[in-house]
Design an enzyme around this catalytic site. Sequence first.
Site, PDB file in Angstrom:
ATOM      1  CE  LYS A 152      46.455 -18.124   3.554  1.00 54.99           C
ATOM      2  NZ  LYS A 152      46.890 -18.337   2.244  1.00 54.99           N
ATOM      3  NE  ARG A 206      45.265 -18.952  -7.889  1.00 55.80           N
ATOM      4  CZ  ARG A 206      45.408 -18.921  -6.442  1.00 55.80           C
ATOM      5  NH1 ARG A 206      44.975 -19.719  -6.036  1.00 55.80           N
ATOM      6  NH2 ARG A 206      45.807 -17.718  -5.822  1.00 55.80           N
ATOM      7  CG  ASP A 264      41.448 -14.094  -0.185  1.00 54.79           C
ATOM      8  OD1 ASP A 264      41.093 -14.874  -1.621  1.00 54.79           O
ATOM      9  OD2 ASP A 264      42.746 -13.999  -0.075  1.00 54.79           O
TER      10      ASP A 264
HETATM   11  C1  UD1 Z   1      44.879 -12.885  -5.385  1.00 54.60           C
HETATM   12  C2  UD1 Z   1      44.304 -11.661  -4.794  1.00 54.60           C
HETATM   13  C3  UD1 Z   1      44.514 -11.632  -3.451  1.00 54.60           C
HETATM   14  C4  UD1 Z   1      44.236 -13.028  -2.760  1.00 54.60           C
HETATM   15  C5  UD1 Z   1      44.504 -14.158  -3.454  1.00 54.60           C
HETATM   16  C6  UD1 Z   1      44.198 -15.425  -3.005  1.00 54.60           C
HETATM   17  C7  UD1 Z   1      43.804  -9.466  -5.999  1.00 54.60           C
HETATM   18  C8  UD1 Z   1      44.332  -8.517  -6.869  1.00 54.60           C
HETATM   19  N1  UD1 Z   1      44.521 -10.494  -5.551  1.00 54.60           N
HETATM   20  O1  UD1 Z   1      46.220 -12.775  -5.306  1.00 54.60           O
HETATM   21  O2  UD1 Z   1      44.229 -10.481  -2.737  1.00 54.60           O
HETATM   22  O3  UD1 Z   1      44.732 -12.897  -1.263  1.00 54.60           O
HETATM   23  O4  UD1 Z   1      44.355 -14.189  -4.810  1.00 54.60           O
HETATM   24  O5  UD1 Z   1      42.908 -15.488  -3.041  1.00 54.60           O
HETATM   25  O6  UD1 Z   1      42.707  -9.438  -5.448  1.00 54.60           O
HETATM   26  N2  UD1 Z   1      47.111 -12.874 -13.313  1.00 54.60           N
HETATM   27  C9  UD1 Z   1      47.557 -13.017 -14.545  1.00 54.60           C
HETATM   28  N3  UD1 Z   1      48.713 -13.276 -14.701  1.00 54.60           N
HETATM   29  C10 UD1 Z   1      49.573 -13.360 -13.688  1.00 54.60           C
HETATM   30  C11 UD1 Z   1      49.205 -13.208 -12.207  1.00 54.60           C
HETATM   31  C12 UD1 Z   1      47.964 -12.838 -12.277  1.00 54.60           C
HETATM   32  O7  UD1 Z   1      46.679 -12.912 -15.648  1.00 54.60           O
HETATM   33  O8  UD1 Z   1      50.804 -13.435 -13.902  1.00 54.60           O
HETATM   34  C13 UD1 Z   1      45.544 -12.537 -13.137  1.00 54.60           C
HETATM   35  C14 UD1 Z   1      44.985 -13.659 -12.373  1.00 54.60           C
HETATM   36  O9  UD1 Z   1      44.587 -14.589 -13.665  1.00 54.60           O
HETATM   37  C15 UD1 Z   1      43.925 -13.157 -11.650  1.00 54.60           C
HETATM   38  C16 UD1 Z   1      44.373 -11.891 -11.323  1.00 54.60           C
HETATM   39  O10 UD1 Z   1      45.509 -11.379 -12.259  1.00 54.60           O
HETATM   40  O11 UD1 Z   1      42.674 -13.016 -12.701  1.00 54.60           O
HETATM   41  C17 UD1 Z   1      44.754 -11.507  -9.820  1.00 54.60           C
HETATM   42  O12 UD1 Z   1      45.915 -12.622  -9.531  1.00 54.60           O
HETATM   43  P1  UD1 Z   1      47.047 -12.237  -8.487  1.00 54.60           P
HETATM   44  O13 UD1 Z   1      46.568 -10.938  -7.659  1.00 54.60           O
HETATM   45  O14 UD1 Z   1      48.426 -12.393  -8.824  1.00 54.60           O
HETATM   46  O15 UD1 Z   1      46.578 -13.494  -7.727  1.00 54.60           O
HETATM   47  P2  UD1 Z   1      47.180 -13.741  -6.062  1.00 54.60           P
HETATM   48  O16 UD1 Z   1      48.426 -13.097  -6.020  1.00 54.60           O
HETATM   49  O17 UD1 Z   1      47.011 -15.114  -6.061  1.00 54.60           O
END
Ligand code: UD1
Length: 419
Positions: A23, A123, A307
């Site tokens: 996905k 997030r 995840d």
């Molecule tokens: C993350 C997971 C991904 C998973 C998804 C849903 C990691 C690195 N990423 O992806 O594998 O499929 O969640 O559960 O494991 N952050 C910031 N600023 C930003 C973007 C992110 O501070 O602009 C921080 C977030 O708060 C978090 C971390 O970075 O602590 C990971 O975020 P990110 O990898 O971007 O999240 P997803 O893409 O949702």
Amino acid sequence: MNPFISVRGGNQLHGQIAIGGMKNAALPILFATLLIRGTTQIENIPPVTDIETTLLILKAMGAVVTRLSPTALRINADAAEPDAVPRELTTRLRASSYLLGAGLGRFGRIRTGLPGGCDFGSRPIDLHFRLFSAMGAETRYNANDVEAVAPKGLHGARVRLGFPSVGATVNGILAAVTANGRTVIENAAREPHVVDLAVFLNKCGARVSGAGTPCVTIDGVAELHGCCHRVVPDMIEAGTYLAAVAGTGGRVRLTSVEPRHLGAILDRLNAMGVFTEVGKGCVTAARTSPLLGTDIETLPYPGFPTDMQPQFAPLLSLSSGGGCIWERVWDDRFRYAEELRRMGATVAVKNRCACFRGNDRLIGGKVAATDLRAGAAMLIAGLCAEGTTTVTQPYHIDRGYPDLIQHLHDLGADVARTE
Ligand code: UD1
């Protein structure tokens, strides 16, 4: 009556199932089709509601989507319009943030609703904004929507991410593939979904190198053309079935998987005394002795995936000795702990760490799927519990697992869905 899933615990799982496409790879690829001239064929797309929502967004924007089968489609976004984004739909999923990178690349401007998705505490998307800003775009947001504009077009930039964010890396790649010049993303996410997006875009004529390493380089090209792509197997779907058989006991073989992606998950299963065997495109897990306790630390890939930690929680509760989960990616990803306690688990949560006493008996009860993976964890707990478990809010689970109930049923679980 609200829909729910009911599980009568106690059955071991035995048999074989085929894993679907990932996905979290299919979603960025679908949004990337906005950047492409002509028709693209995408296969191995999992039939889950997050994908359906994405297709509704793209269709509302003017893309033409032709279904070839439940898991394959053709898409042509030549007629897409940036002003036709259906904002309400974009708030239903996190991946709608990819409209920003793809929209900037295609139209030089885009406005969407605030991205939704699972609630793990804050997030932020500040890293996405930093990338866009370095490439010459302006971003604005308020309580309802996010806007990105690049009136003079996007240019290449060198940006070091403070955290290897999957979302920011994906958005940076989407924005950069048709930008003017070279973009370098340092401390980039290395997840298989990032690699699959790069493979897909390169088939369409993009020049992305280094995906899968901490430094991704993108040389902008004038135009992208259609291609045929098969989405990589879903390591989280596979890991969820492996965790399920680890909980119930039995022996399950998964086909259509990419064993290379499962290293950290198999490592923790082995630490818990679960037998695993890897072959070409397949993996088998079997448990015949009691589960052993262990500790788990979630980390960006190739570390243990965030995840997958909820699905291991019931296993730690049942294990001899228990163990702790250290969540290093999200602030607040233990909301399921309260639900597990209702089933008899003893778990203490402090900040980003959950400690499971172990040696617990799980007793069936009424629990909620508080988010997508937490929902899968509740089903696993139900499979391992005495008596019947009712899992409410199953729509969370439907966002990410195709045919979950049918697959578990085929493996011997006593599980049913009530509409
Ligand atoms: C993350 C997971 C991904 C998973 C998804 C849903 C990691 C690195 N990423 O992806 O594998 O499929 O969640 O559960 O494991 N952050 C910031 N600023 C930003 C973007 C992110 O501070 O602009 C921080 C977030 O708060 C978090 C971390 O970075 O602590 C990971 O975020 P990110 O990898 O971007 O999240 P997803 O893409 O949702």
